[in-house]
Scaffold this motif. Structure first.
Motif, mmCIF file in Angstrom:
data_model
loop_
_atom_site.group_PDB
_atom_site.id
_atom_site.type_symbol
_atom_site.label_atom_id
_atom_site.label_comp_id
_atom_site.label_asym_id
_atom_site.label_seq_id
_atom_site.Cartn_x
_atom_site.Cartn_y
_atom_site.Cartn_z
ATOM 1 N N LEU A 205 -4.619 15.692 -7.228
ATOM 2 C CA LEU A 205 -5.124 14.600 -5.914
ATOM 3 C C LEU A 205 -6.685 14.612 -6.198
ATOM 4 N N LYS A 206 -7.233 15.466 -6.475
ATOM 5 C CA LYS A 206 -8.604 15.463 -6.305
ATOM 6 C C LYS A 206 -9.450 14.793 -7.277
ATOM 7 N N GLY A 207 -8.708 14.639 -8.500
ATOM 8 C CA GLY A 207 -9.330 13.887 -9.569
ATOM 9 C C GLY A 207 -9.932 14.778 -10.582
ATOM 10 N N LEU B 106 1.892 8.093 -4.410
ATOM 11 C CA LEU B 106 2.546 8.216 -5.501
ATOM 12 C C LEU B 106 3.206 9.455 -5.863
ATOM 13 N N MET B 107 2.728 10.432 -5.276
ATOM 14 C CA MET B 107 3.203 11.998 -5.340
ATOM 15 C C MET B 107 4.356 11.876 -4.251
ATOM 16 N N VAL B 108 4.435 11.212 -3.250
ATOM 17 C CA VAL B 108 5.712 11.171 -2.661
ATOM 18 C C VAL B 108 6.927 10.498 -3.186
ATOM 19 N N VAL B 109 6.622 9.188 -3.862
ATOM 20 C CA VAL B 109 7.604 8.641 -4.876
ATOM 21 C C VAL B 109 8.037 9.778 -5.803
ATOM 22 N N VAL B 110 7.235 10.489 -6.535
ATOM 23 C CA VAL B 110 7.685 11.230 -7.554
ATOM 24 C C VAL B 110 8.464 12.537 -6.810
ATOM 25 N N ILE C 21 0.629 -1.213 -0.048
ATOM 26 C CA ILE C 21 -0.032 -0.001 -0.030
ATOM 27 C C ILE C 21 0.973 1.370 -0.148
ATOM 28 N N GLN C 22 0.451 2.062 -0.742
ATOM 29 C CA GLN C 22 1.595 3.271 -1.033
ATOM 30 C C GLN C 22 1.027 4.414 -0.011
ATOM 31 N N HIS C 23 1.128 4.149 1.070
ATOM 32 C CA HIS C 23 0.595 5.224 2.098
ATOM 33 C C HIS C 23 1.990 5.841 2.590
ATOM 34 N N PRO C 24 1.768 7.204 2.572
ATOM 35 C CA PRO C 24 3.283 8.157 3.062
ATOM 36 C C PRO C 24 3.720 7.412 4.277
ATOM 37 N N GLY C 25 2.990 7.076 5.159
ATOM 38 C CA GLY C 25 3.572 6.156 6.705
ATOM 39 C C GLY C 25 4.377 4.976 6.074
#
Lengths: 330, 377
Positions: free
Chosen positions: B323-325, B240-244, A2-6
């Motif tokens: 993020l909102k769609g 996904l955004m964090v990965v980016v 799960i790609q959760h920030p945590g």
């Protein structure tokens, strides 16, 4: 996964800790092999400088490790909504076979890393690096433990899969998951209540004996570990029932929630801290004969033992107050 | 004051003054650091706020919705099935619902048309959401025309729904059941889906199983499933955004490493002098640790504050669309401030930890420099 920030934060933290400890372990190995205090060679001077690097790396890794223990529980708690049948962290951790082993491995690495820091502190008290060898042997034990924990946690997090809606009859896939609902039950209070008070009594007695006669450090250490285990078991068995005011709720994780005033933090903090300090007393015991430490070490042991006892009493006070004031009577 | 505390205070004092002495360099570091914290914090706060909104909205939703599937596609449902479902033990109420989407070619947006049993709503009049009123530029008492199955239909706007409900009602048009039927040419006896309420939510999976057993073409959707799916989607988008953004974190780490490694000759000299007047390596390490903490905390607090303002006062205008769609008729709303320790901890882990780890080795190098070599260079 799960790609959760945590989840990403946990993976990052365990990766960093592994990296720091691998570096520290490598330096430790070099120090163990090349150490010769009598020599004034450049190699020896360089190694002495490197001891600072190792202690900086391990101290930072330990802080991250302890923080990530709580972050791990909290992330598991936050993810429980995504698994059918999971009520809180207890359910999320049971989603696959790696959840609880990861938690135990995290606690174990915290304990060992704490003891390492105590050894390190004692080592800096003597002028001639008296504990250099035991310290770096322990470090070499700690490194594989942390690597194993990193692997366990990665396996746990990689194995998480949210039960999201499917395009056909969505609601039915959760039916086989009854196991998660099952509450942690724990041992009956009938056994655990006397066991807790006896262990506490023995622990305090050993502490008083140690402070009076400066003897029995090993017994004190073993009892401090026993106190941790018995306390956690008692917490699950009966103390938490008083806190939740519910005779069926045995979860050890919900204590950390806002609903119960975050009482879990002082509870687990005192338990974990007390166990680390208590274990430290025993870990220092074999080195009292070292000449450069003969004065400092007994003083340090006494301070550690005092603090461990105080933490144990604070823990008892917290759960005791709840036991007395709770409207629930068992 | 105890001497050990006094020592820490003195070293902290020294750290602050040495940070101030190199203002330009440290300011640049703090600015970049704050920016990184700000971007990731905005993301985490925004995702969390959206998740909370979704959770609060769904409190009102029915426990279970039953749809009919034909060849894997959603199809209108015979109202008669409601009776059979109502007879299942544990079911409290079954409400056939009538709704659909109406594409408005003029404004290029999809509107949600829904039937209401509210008797205050007269036939051939509608209640519209704020978003609809805004994009059609209409107000109470105006007329709107919709393309029905049998030709254009005129409706008078009886009420514009209040702003508080905008997140759910922005694109909504409420009308009477018979108007919905004639607009979409739905025959009597058919509904879009059924809303089921159960007395005990733990019985819902069993009820759902019984429904599927009796009507193999039914697709029951539980409220908890919708909630779970929303959480998963928002988490996924945030992750996904964090990965980016990890590339941003990475480049920041390289920047920080570089800053920490490239000790200026002046700094080396400073450490050399400190050591020659009696500072130990441990003291210099402590000094550098304090310096790092001050930089980290300043950047962390600054970034969090900026992100708070960005998300909760400006509705995260930088990330909103990612993020909102995707939609044409976005509701206008301000997110309710929601912050908890957990998100701050995650943020701390994602930003401060890598910075700290990256500067450890350079700090050690600086602290263990030989005094005579340092002063001679």
């Amino acid at each position: 996964m799960i790609q959760h920030p945590g989840v990403l934060a946990l993976l990052l933290a365990s990766g960093l800790v592994s990296l720091l400890l691998l570096a520290a372990g490598w330096q430790g190995l070099r120090i163990l092999r090349g150490w010769n205090l009598q020599s004034g060679s450049e190699v020896q001077l360089d190694l002495e400088r490197r001891t600072y690097l190792v202690s900086t790396l391990v101290a930072n890794a330990l802080v991250i490790q302890i923080l990530s223990l709580f972050l791990f529980i909290f992330t598991a708690e936050g993810l429980h909504t995504q698994f059918v049948g999971a009520m809180c962290a207890a359910g999320s951790l049971a989603v696959n076979a790696f959840g609880y082993p990861t938690l135990l491995a995290k606690i174990a690495t915290c304990l060992v890393a704490g003891v390492w820091l105590i050894l390190h502190r004692a080592d800096t008290q003597g002028h001639d690096y008296p504990l250099i060898r035991p310290k770096y042997v322990l470090l070499l034990i700690l490194v594989p433990m942390v690597l194993a924990e990193t692997w366990l946690q990665a396996s746990y997090l990689a194995g998480l899969k949210a039960d999201v809606m499917t395009s056909c009859c969505g609601s039915l896939f959760g039916q086989g998951r009854e196991g998660l609902v099952a509450e942690l039950a724990g041992l009956p209070p009938r056994i655990m209540q006397p066991a807790f008070w006896i262990t506490l009594g023995a622990f305090v007695a050993a502490g008083v004996l140690l402070l009076r006669t400066r003897r029995g450090a090993g017994v004190f250490s073993v009892l401090s570990l026993a106190f941790l285990l018995v306390s956690v078991t008692s917490l699950v068995s009966f103390f938490c029932l008083y806190i939740y005011e519910l005779p069926t709720h045995h979860c050890p994780f919900c204590l950390l929630q806002r609903e119960y005033g975050f009482v879990g933090y002082p509870i687990y903090g005192t338990l974990l801290g007390g166990a680390i300090l208590g274990l430290g007393v025993g870990a220092l015991a074999p080195f009292r004969a070292r000449k450069s430490l003969s004065e400092a070490l007994p003083r340090m042991q006494a301070r550690l033992a005092w603090s461990a006892l105080v933490l144990a009493l604070i823990f008892t006070l917290i759960v005791g107050i709840w036991m007395v004031l709770s409207p629930l009577k068992l | 004051m105890r001497p050990s505390v006094q020592r820490y205070r003195n070293i902290l004092d020294f750290a602050l003054s040495s940070l101030l002495r190199r203002k330009g360099r440290n300011l640049a570091l703090i600015c970049v650091y704050t920016l990184v914290v700000f971007v990731i914090a905005s993301l985490i706060f925004f995702v969390q706020a959206l998740k909370r909104e979704a959770r609060e909205l769904l409190v009102q939703a029915p426990d279970m919705v039953v749809q009919r599937m034909v060849a894997g596609r959603h199809d209108p449902m015979p109202v008669a099935q409601a009776e059979t479902i109502r007879a299942i033990r544990g079911v409290e109420a079954v409400q056939p619902r009538l709704w659909g989407y109406y594409y408005d070619p003029v404004y290029g947006g999809n509107l949600t048309v829904m039937a209401t049993d509210d008797t205050a709503l007269a036939v051939e009049s509608v209640w519209v959401g704020q978003g609809v009123a805004r994009s059609m530029r209409v107000k109470e008492g105006d007329m709107i025309s919709l393309r029905g199955y049998a030709g254009p239909m005129l409706f008078s706007i009886q009420k514009v729904l209040p702003e508080e409900s905008e997140l759910v009602s922005s694109d909504l048009i409420l009308m009477s059941p018979q108007d919905v039927r004639s607009l979409f040419n739905l025959s009597e006896g058919l509904a879009t889906d059924l809303a089921v309420q159960a007395g005990n939510p733990r019985e819902l999976p069993t009820i759902a199983a019984k429904i599927v057993e009796q009507f193999p073409d039914a697709r029951p959707i539980l409220k908890s499933e919708i909630l779970r799916t929303y959480e998963a989607i928002f988490d996924w988008r945030g992750g996904l955004m964090v990965v980016v953004l990890s590339s941003a974190i990475l480049s920041f780490i390289i920047f920080a490493w570089d800053k920490a490694t490239g000790l200026s000759a002046e700094e080396r000299k400073e450490v050399g002098i400190l050591k020659s007047i009696g500072w130990e390596s441990a003291d210099v390490l402590l000094l550098k640790f304090w310096e790092g903490s001050v930089v980290s905390l300043t950047a962390f607090l600054g970034g969090v504050l900026l992100a708070y303002v960005h998300v909760f006062f400006f509705s995260a205008s930088l990330f909103e669309h990612a993020l909102k769609g995707w939609s044409v008729l976005f509701p206008r709303y301000r997110l309710l401030p929601a912050l908890d320790g957990y998100q701050l901890a995650v943020l701390f882990f994602l930003t401060v930890l890598p910075y700290t780890a990256a500067t450890l080795v350079p700090i050690w190098r600086a602290a263990t420099v030989d005094p005579d070599a340092a002063m001679r260079s």
